[in-house]
Design a protein around this motif. Sequence first.
Motif, PDB file in Angstrom:
ATOM      1  N   LYS A 152      65.104  75.708   3.605  1.00  0.00           N
ATOM      2  CA  LYS A 152      63.857  75.432   4.320  1.00  0.00           C
ATOM      3  C   LYS A 152      62.645  75.394   3.401  1.00  0.00           C
ATOM      4  N   LYS A 153      62.900  75.338   2.096  1.00  0.00           N
ATOM      5  CA  LYS A 153      61.805  75.172   1.150  1.00  0.00           C
ATOM      6  C   LYS A 153      61.295  73.724   1.218  1.00  0.00           C
ATOM      7  N   PRO A 154      60.043  73.485   0.817  1.00  0.00           N
ATOM      8  CA  PRO A 154      59.525  72.117   0.866  1.00  0.00           C
ATOM      9  C   PRO A 154      60.268  71.181  -0.074  1.00  0.00           C
ATOM     10  N   GLY A 155      60.788  70.089   0.469  1.00  0.00           N
ATOM     11  CA  GLY A 155      61.572  69.134  -0.319  1.00  0.00           C
ATOM     12  C   GLY A 155      60.682  68.097  -0.973  1.00  0.00           C
ATOM     13  N   GLN A 156      59.801  68.540  -1.840  1.00  0.00           N
ATOM     14  CA  GLN A 156      58.878  67.634  -2.522  1.00  0.00           C
ATOM     15  C   GLN A 156      59.472  67.255  -3.869  1.00  0.00           C
ATOM     16  N   ASP A 157      59.288  66.006  -4.283  1.00  0.00           N
ATOM     17  CA  ASP A 157      60.023  65.458  -5.418  1.00  0.00           C
ATOM     18  C   ASP A 157      59.823  66.257  -6.706  1.00  0.00           C
ATOM     19  N   LEU A 158      58.590  66.599  -7.048  1.00  0.00           N
ATOM     20  CA  LEU A 158      58.335  67.344  -8.284  1.00  0.00           C
ATOM     21  C   LEU A 158      59.045  68.691  -8.264  1.00  0.00           C
ATOM     22  N   LEU A 159      59.052  69.343  -7.108  1.00  0.00           N
ATOM     23  CA  LEU A 159      59.715  70.649  -7.002  1.00  0.00           C
ATOM     24  C   LEU A 159      61.223  70.507  -7.199  1.00  0.00           C
ATOM     25  N   VAL A 160      61.784  69.423  -6.658  1.00  0.00           N
ATOM     26  CA  VAL A 160      63.228  69.206  -6.802  1.00  0.00           C
ATOM     27  C   VAL A 160      63.569  68.830  -8.244  1.00  0.00           C
ATOM     28  N   GLN A 161      62.720  68.050  -8.894  1.00  0.00           N
ATOM     29  CA  GLN A 161      62.940  67.763 -10.316  1.00  0.00           C
ATOM     30  C   GLN A 161      62.951  69.059 -11.121  1.00  0.00           C
ATOM     31  N   ALA A 162      62.051  69.983 -10.755  1.00  0.00           N
ATOM     32  CA  ALA A 162      61.976  71.252 -11.478  1.00  0.00           C
ATOM     33  C   ALA A 162      63.239  72.076 -11.288  1.00  0.00           C
ATOM     34  N   LEU A 163      63.731  72.164 -10.059  1.00  0.00           N
ATOM     35  CA  LEU A 163      64.914  72.987  -9.775  1.00  0.00           C
ATOM     36  C   LEU A 163      66.206  72.366 -10.292  1.00  0.00           C
ATOM     37  N   SER A 164      66.262  71.040 -10.378  1.00  0.00           N
ATOM     38  CA  SER A 164      67.512  70.354 -10.720  1.00  0.00           C
ATOM     39  C   SER A 164      67.803  70.314 -12.211  1.00  0.00           C
ATOM     40  N   GLY A 165      66.845  70.737 -13.039  1.00  0.00           N
ATOM     41  CA  GLY A 165      67.036  70.656 -14.485  1.00  0.00           C
ATOM     42  C   GLY A 165      66.600  69.348 -15.086  1.00  0.00           C
ATOM     43  N   LEU A 166      66.223  68.364 -14.239  1.00  0.00           N
ATOM     44  CA  LEU A 166      65.869  67.043 -14.741  1.00  0.00           C
ATOM     45  C   LEU A 166      64.680  67.092 -15.696  1.00  0.00           C
ATOM     46  N   ALA A 167      63.758  68.006 -15.465  1.00  0.00           N
ATOM     47  CA  ALA A 167      62.556  68.070 -16.299  1.00  0.00           C
ATOM     48  C   ALA A 167      62.870  68.460 -17.747  1.00  0.00           C
ATOM     49  N   PHE A 168      64.082  68.980 -18.000  1.00  0.00           N
ATOM     50  CA  PHE A 168      64.471  69.341 -19.364  1.00  0.00           C
ATOM     51  C   PHE A 168      65.211  68.211 -20.076  1.00  0.00           C
ATOM     52  N   THR A 169      65.309  67.030 -19.446  1.00  0.00           N
ATOM     53  CA  THR A 169      65.970  65.899 -20.099  1.00  0.00           C
ATOM     54  C   THR A 169      64.965  64.921 -20.685  1.00  0.00           C
ATOM     55  N   THR A 170      63.710  65.029 -20.275  1.00  0.00           N
ATOM     56  CA  THR A 170      62.671  64.090 -20.690  1.00  0.00           C
ATOM     57  C   THR A 170      61.774  64.739 -21.735  1.00  0.00           C
ATOM     58  N   GLY A 171      61.248  63.927 -22.658  1.00  0.00           N
ATOM     59  CA  GLY A 171      60.433  64.475 -23.734  1.00  0.00           C
ATOM     60  C   GLY A 171      61.298  64.960 -24.884  1.00  0.00           C
ATOM     61  N   SER A 172      60.657  65.427 -25.932  1.00  0.00           N
ATOM     62  CA  SER A 172      61.367  65.930 -27.105  1.00  0.00           C
ATOM     63  C   SER A 172      61.466  67.449 -27.091  1.00  0.00           C
ATOM     64  N   TYR A 173      62.143  68.009 -28.097  1.00  0.00           N
ATOM     65  CA  TYR A 173      62.537  69.424 -28.085  1.00  0.00           C
ATOM     66  C   TYR A 173      61.350  70.366 -27.900  1.00  0.00           C
ATOM     67  N   GLU A 174      60.253  70.098 -28.603  1.00  0.00           N
ATOM     68  CA  GLU A 174      59.110  71.013 -28.552  1.00  0.00           C
ATOM     69  C   GLU A 174      58.251  70.801 -27.315  1.00  0.00           C
ATOM     70  N   ASP A 175      58.480  69.740 -26.561  1.00  0.00           N
ATOM     71  CA  ASP A 175      57.668  69.466 -25.381  1.00  0.00           C
ATOM     72  C   ASP A 175      57.985  70.448 -24.263  1.00  0.00           C
ATOM     73  N   ASN A 176      57.003  70.711 -23.432  1.00  0.00           N
ATOM     74  CA  ASN A 176      57.252  71.463 -22.202  1.00  0.00           C
ATOM     75  C   ASN A 176      58.174  70.647 -21.299  1.00  0.00           C
ATOM     76  N   PRO A 177      58.800  71.283 -20.285  1.00  0.00           N
ATOM     77  CA  PRO A 177      59.567  70.494 -19.314  1.00  0.00           C
ATOM     78  C   PRO A 177      58.708  69.343 -18.797  1.00  0.00           C
ATOM     79  N   THR A 178      59.274  68.143 -18.790  1.00  0.00           N
ATOM     80  CA  THR A 178      58.495  66.944 -18.494  1.00  0.00           C
ATOM     81  C   THR A 178      59.113  66.184 -17.322  1.00  0.00           C
ATOM     82  N   PRO A 179      58.424  66.078 -16.197  1.00  0.00           N
ATOM     83  CA  PRO A 179      58.986  65.330 -15.067  1.00  0.00           C
ATOM     84  C   PRO A 179      58.889  63.830 -15.282  1.00  0.00           C
ATOM     85  N   LEU A 180      59.756  63.083 -14.617  1.00  0.00           N
ATOM     86  CA  LEU A 180      59.588  61.640 -14.567  1.00  0.00           C
ATOM     87  C   LEU A 180      58.328  61.350 -13.757  1.00  0.00           C
TER      88      LEU A 180
END
Length: 379
Positions: free
Chosen positions: A137-165
């Motif tokens: 029942k948490k809010p199903g907002q796209d940025l939040l789901v990108q954060a929980l799914s690990g996707l934000a750790f696939t974008t950007g380079s090693y030293e970058d913070n987690p980066t959403p699409l």
Amino acid sequence: MKLPLEGVLVLEFAQYLSGPCAGLRLADLGARVIKIEHPEKGEAGRKLSIKNLWLDDSSLLFNTINRNKESFAADMNNAEDMETLRRLIARAHVLIHNFRPGVMEKRMLDYESVKAINPSIVYTQISGYGSKGPWAKKPGQDLLVQALSGLAFTTGSYEDNPTPLGLGIGDYLCGNQAVQFILAALIRSRKNGKGTLLELSLLESLIDLQFEFFTTYFASGKMPERAHHHNAHSLLSAPYGIYKTSDGFIAIAMMSLQQLNKMMESQVLTQFSEGDVFSKRDEIKVVIADLLLHHPNDFWIQKAQIFDLWIMPVLNWKQMKTSKGYQVLEMEQEIASSKGGKKITTTRCPIRINNKKLYAGKAAPALNEHTQQIKQSLL
């Protein structure tokens, strides 16, 4: 041209992006898509502006993702309106909703209740994280789901913070996956008259999107590691990445170092073997990056064409729009506002059927625009 889904009636109890995205594609394919909206508030997406851009009283986003649909006003807290909705459900082939778990159940519009009205209906429910579990029942907002799914750790380079699409990838992907299975369920219903319950979530869609990363992680027990420099895909070796030239950027896809060095003619690159492309990925990328800075984009693109290398310029939207490669696709179409005033340019459906491009320029509906017409034609 007669479209494949002409005669299919879809009821869209949906808001924002994922559900309306599914409805949009079904409408593009010829289905009659009716949005069920609150008589006063309308669908919440009407007020979700992008860059504070509006058309009439609704956001530009609403007008683009809800083109080619109809609006039926009904208050699900009103007994008389609910009875009207049940009669409409009896005529429908597909029902889509993307409310949080429990919302449709509370109004007796869950699958079992709807199946009792219409046994052959394809009932499609989209959630953020599934119907069960601590996140349900948490809010199903796209940025939040990108954060929980690990996707934000696939974008950007090693030293970058987690980066959403930088777009609602989970919403769009989940909505389009819904269409795939709605079509399959409609075929099944046509064959045996049986309905289907389809359940999708943004989280599952984004996990599925990352199947390469998850499979690698399951097999090795190691997290995929972004390259320190010019990362474009954590699982791929050098030279894969985007690099700066003297006047722009180019993208270099998969190729051997020997192939690349035919173009770059570098003694330094000859010091690396093909066996080094993973273990010395970052060292190789630094060498390539330094060499590319000495010449402009056109110089490298022309040399890449000579050696048939997988290299392309990195374009912004303005540059892409003026390119011949984009123009030949004819991806643009105009839609007017529901009040017939100002027109906006948006994209067409990306599918061709029998060599015909699919254009659907019917405006997104004004709130309550089609309620009386729908009652007369369907009820």
